[in-house]
Design an enzyme around this catalytic site. Structure first.
Site, short mmCIF file in Angstrom:
data_model
loop_
_atom_site.label_atom_id
_atom_site.label_comp_id
_atom_site.label_asym_id
_atom_site.label_seq_id
_atom_site.Cartn_x
_atom_site.Cartn_y
_atom_site.Cartn_z
N SER A 1 76.30 69.36 2.18
CA SER A 1 77.41 69.76 3.02
C SER A 1 76.90 70.48 4.15
CB SER A 1 78.01 70.82 2.04
OG SER A 1 79.25 71.39 2.82
N TYR B 1 78.11 78.61 -2.71
CA TYR B 1 78.00 77.02 -2.42
C TYR B 1 77.21 76.71 -1.36
CZ TYR B 1 80.08 72.72 -0.88
OH TYR B 1 80.30 71.47 -0.73
#
Length: 246
Positions: free
Chosen positions: A139, A152
């Site tokens: 990401s 995350y």
């Protein structure tokens, strides 16, 4: 194009969103796809949409026994594994002051432990034929340091580093291992979180304007999963309309 004719692929997180889009693309290009997801019925629905010998399997990627059952099934039913795309992840929205260790572990169990288990079992199967393509989903939040999701972001930083190390470990078996790093993408999962309200802000940061959707990410995944990408490994490819430039 039929770049995956005769190839066998496992795609995690294939019941919806990005994982489903990847599974459908590989299937459309000829692959037999094993759609894996904690949502077993969703995985089966994706496989049914692909057709052929593709099938779905309920899989908890954070559970070693569940992952073993997945790849034992691949070996028994398909006889080999050519492509592994690790999409499954938990995308949380938790402020730092509210982040508990239990929540940290919940996300790490899937996003990082699960990645290890999938790559370990998948690469063991690939090495039997000295061929493989592993594409892991990172990401661009790793670069942006996106707030309200520290756990995350940490796991996606781990995906980046782990992929580089794995490429070195597996290169001798003609197995490539790369990461795609999408930006904020409009999926079913994102629409259930406050992240759905961030598209306007993200658009201001992008070189190319617009809201990212799975169809914008899938072509990069398909390329890295193909034979064409045989000379590319250990790399991280941002697919985020130029939001993060590094």
């Amino acid at each position: 194009m039929k770049r995956f004719e005769g190839r066998v692929a496992v795609v995690s997180g294939a019941a919806q969103g990005m994982g489903k889009a990847v599974a459908l693309r590989l299937g459309a290009e000829g692959a037999t796809v094993i759609a894996a997801d904690i949502n077993g019925k969703g995985a089966e629905a994706t496989a049914k949409e692909i057709g052929g010998k593709s099938y779905g399997q309920q899989t908890d990627i954070g559970d070693p026994a569940s992952v073993k059952a997945l790849f034992d099934g691949v070996a028994a039913k398909a006889g080999k594994l050519d492509v592994l795309v690790n999409v499954a992840a938990i995308v949380p929205f938790v402020k730092w002051d509210e982040l508990t260790f239990e929540e940290w572990r919940r996300v790490a169990r899937v996003n990082f432990d699960g990645l290890f288990l999938m790559c370990k079992a998948g690469s063991d199967l690939m090495r039997k034929n000295n061929y493989g393509r592993i594409v892991n989903f990172g990401s661009n939040s790793m670069l942006a340091g996106t707030p309200n999701m520290a756990h995350y972001v940490a796991t996606k930083g781990g995906v980046f580093s782990f992929t580089r190390a794995l490429a070195t470990e597996l290169g001798g078996y003609k197995i490539t291992c790369n990461t795609v790093m999408p930006g904020l993408t409009d999926t079913e999962g994102v629409q259930t979180t406050p992240h759905k309200d961030a598209f306007g802000f993200v658009d201001m940061l992008q070189a190319i304007k617009g809201k990212g959707v799975p169809a914008d990410i899938v072509p990069a995944v398909a390329f890295l999963a193909s034979e064409e990408a045989h000379w590319i490994t250990g790399q991280a490819l941002n697919v985020d309309a130029g939001m993060a430039r590094w």
